[in-house]
Design a protein around this motif. Sequence first.
Motif, short mmCIF file in Angstrom:
data_model
loop_
_atom_site.label_atom_id
_atom_site.label_comp_id
_atom_site.label_asym_id
_atom_site.label_seq_id
_atom_site.Cartn_x
_atom_site.Cartn_y
_atom_site.Cartn_z
N ALA A 69 30.15 1.06 -8.50
CA ALA A 69 30.79 0.98 -9.81
C ALA A 69 30.44 2.22 -10.62
O ALA A 69 29.48 2.92 -10.33
CB ALA A 69 30.34 -0.28 -10.56
N ASP A 70 31.25 2.48 -11.68
CA ASP A 70 30.84 3.52 -12.62
C ASP A 70 29.89 2.89 -13.63
O ASP A 70 29.56 1.71 -13.54
CB ASP A 70 32.05 4.18 -13.29
N SER A 71 29.45 3.66 -14.59
CA SER A 71 28.41 3.17 -15.51
C SER A 71 28.96 2.58 -16.80
O SER A 71 28.22 2.38 -17.76
CB SER A 71 27.45 4.32 -15.86
N SER A 72 30.26 2.28 -16.82
CA SER A 72 30.86 1.82 -18.08
C SER A 72 30.45 0.40 -18.46
O SER A 72 30.55 0.02 -19.62
CB SER A 72 32.39 1.93 -18.00
N GLY A 73 29.98 -0.39 -17.52
CA GLY A 73 29.50 -1.74 -17.83
C GLY A 73 27.98 -1.77 -17.86
O GLY A 73 27.32 -0.76 -17.65
N ASN A 74 27.42 -2.95 -18.11
CA ASN A 74 25.97 -3.06 -18.04
C ASN A 74 25.53 -3.20 -16.59
O ASN A 74 26.35 -3.41 -15.68
CB ASN A 74 25.46 -4.22 -18.90
N ALA A 75 24.23 -3.07 -16.37
CA ALA A 75 23.70 -3.03 -14.99
C ALA A 75 24.05 -4.29 -14.21
O ALA A 75 24.44 -4.23 -13.04
CB ALA A 75 22.19 -2.81 -15.02
N ALA A 76 23.91 -5.45 -14.84
CA ALA A 76 24.16 -6.71 -14.14
C ALA A 76 25.63 -6.84 -13.73
O ALA A 76 25.95 -7.22 -12.59
CB ALA A 76 23.74 -7.89 -15.01
N SER A 77 26.53 -6.51 -14.65
CA SER A 77 27.95 -6.63 -14.33
C SER A 77 28.37 -5.60 -13.29
O SER A 77 29.24 -5.87 -12.44
CB SER A 77 28.80 -6.47 -15.60
N ASN A 78 27.76 -4.42 -13.32
CA ASN A 78 28.07 -3.41 -12.32
C ASN A 78 27.63 -3.84 -10.93
O ASN A 78 28.31 -3.58 -9.93
CB ASN A 78 27.42 -2.08 -12.69
N GLU A 79 26.46 -4.48 -10.85
CA GLU A 79 25.98 -4.99 -9.56
C GLU A 79 26.97 -6.01 -9.00
O GLU A 79 27.36 -5.97 -7.83
CB GLU A 79 24.60 -5.63 -9.71
N THR A 80 27.38 -6.94 -9.86
CA THR A 80 28.32 -7.99 -9.43
C THR A 80 29.65 -7.39 -9.02
O THR A 80 30.21 -7.74 -7.97
CB THR A 80 28.53 -9.00 -10.57
N LEU A 81 30.17 -6.48 -9.83
CA LEU A 81 31.47 -5.88 -9.56
C LEU A 81 31.45 -5.07 -8.26
O LEU A 81 32.40 -5.15 -7.46
CB LEU A 81 31.88 -4.98 -10.73
N SER A 82 30.40 -4.32 -8.04
CA SER A 82 30.34 -3.50 -6.83
C SER A 82 30.31 -4.37 -5.58
O SER A 82 30.96 -4.05 -4.57
CB SER A 82 29.13 -2.57 -6.86
N LEU A 83 29.59 -5.48 -5.62
CA LEU A 83 29.56 -6.39 -4.48
C LEU A 83 30.92 -7.08 -4.30
O LEU A 83 31.38 -7.27 -3.17
CB LEU A 83 28.45 -7.42 -4.65
N GLN A 84 31.55 -7.43 -5.41
CA GLN A 84 32.88 -8.04 -5.32
C GLN A 84 33.86 -7.09 -4.65
O GLN A 84 34.71 -7.51 -3.84
CB GLN A 84 33.38 -8.42 -6.71
N ARG A 85 33.77 -5.82 -4.96
CA ARG A 85 34.65 -4.83 -4.34
C ARG A 85 34.42 -4.74 -2.84
O ARG A 85 35.37 -4.67 -2.05
CB ARG A 85 34.46 -3.46 -5.00
N ALA A 86 33.16 -4.75 -2.43
CA ALA A 86 32.85 -4.73 -1.00
C ALA A 86 33.35 -5.99 -0.32
O ALA A 86 33.94 -5.94 0.77
CB ALA A 86 31.35 -4.57 -0.80
N ASN A 87 33.15 -7.14 -0.96
CA ASN A 87 33.57 -8.42 -0.36
C ASN A 87 35.09 -8.53 -0.31
O ASN A 87 35.64 -9.08 0.66
CB ASN A 87 32.98 -9.58 -1.15
N THR A 88 35.77 -8.02 -1.33
CA THR A 88 37.23 -8.02 -1.32
C THR A 88 37.77 -7.19 -0.16
O THR A 88 38.71 -7.58 0.53
CB THR A 88 37.78 -7.47 -2.65
N THR A 89 37.15 -6.05 0.05
CA THR A 89 37.55 -5.18 1.16
C THR A 89 37.33 -5.88 2.50
O THR A 89 38.19 -5.85 3.38
CB THR A 89 36.76 -3.86 1.11
N ARG A 90 36.15 -6.52 2.65
CA ARG A 90 35.88 -7.24 3.90
C ARG A 90 36.87 -8.38 4.09
O ARG A 90 37.38 -8.60 5.21
CB ARG A 90 34.45 -7.79 3.90
N SER A 91 37.16 -9.13 3.04
CA SER A 91 38.09 -10.26 3.16
C SER A 91 39.46 -9.80 3.62
O SER A 91 40.12 -10.46 4.43
CB SER A 91 38.20 -11.00 1.82
N TYR A 92 39.88 -8.65 3.11
CA TYR A 92 41.19 -8.15 3.53
C TYR A 92 41.16 -7.76 5.00
O TYR A 92 42.12 -8.05 5.75
CB TYR A 92 41.62 -6.96 2.68
N ILE A 93 40.09 -7.13 5.44
CA ILE A 93 39.97 -6.76 6.86
C ILE A 93 39.96 -8.02 7.73
O ILE A 93 40.61 -8.07 8.78
CB ILE A 93 38.70 -5.92 7.10
#
Length: 215
Positions: A147-171
């Motif tokens: 993630a970029d740094s525009s959110g807080n640390a906790a939300s960035n951690e969650t968002l970055s993992l969601q992006r990885a999981n979304t990519t895996r789910s599509y695969i």
Amino acid sequence: MLRCKLVLPLALAAALALSGCQNTTPTQRHTATGAAVGAVAGAGVAHATGGKAATGAVVGAAVGGTVGYLWSKNMERQKQELERSTKGTGIKVTRTDDNRLKLNFPADITFNSHSAVLRPQARTVLNSFANSLRRNPTTQVLIVGHADSSGNAASNETLSLQRANTTRSYIFSRKVQGPRIQTEGRGAREPIASNYTEAGRAQNRRVEIFVMESK
């Protein structure tokens, strides 16, 4: 004997500390784990042969640190396939120092800011990637979201993992099977550009996919 007892725990502890550190990259953690195993083996060899424990541990750690993945003809073929299928998309396909195949998916084809919804262009490229995985069933995959740094640390951690999981789910939806694909979220901790500009934040808002073949 005393030196062996002192050096071995120190070498092992240092390497394992790095391998478990949350601020290291997946490549660094893998290398550190290899170094830890090498340190144990090296010190053991030195003790068994009457050599110095310190020398054995250091040599073993060096060898262990270089034990990574196999760059085979199969991996080279996958790289060439993916280079062809991603040509002109902005996705970078590279070989890492530890013999992993890395695909860097930039923000402009993957996710909007504060979003974990795949954009259409990313789906098209992931279709080709899924085809490659089906042709190479022995390879393992790690998907790392950022993630970029525009959110807080906790939300960035969650968002970055969601992006990885979304990519895996599509695969997975493209008929690629099971636990061979792992995911990790790195938040905003590994920027590749400045977070003070929109262009820099767009570069940091990305997904990296690593493909590897174990030795």
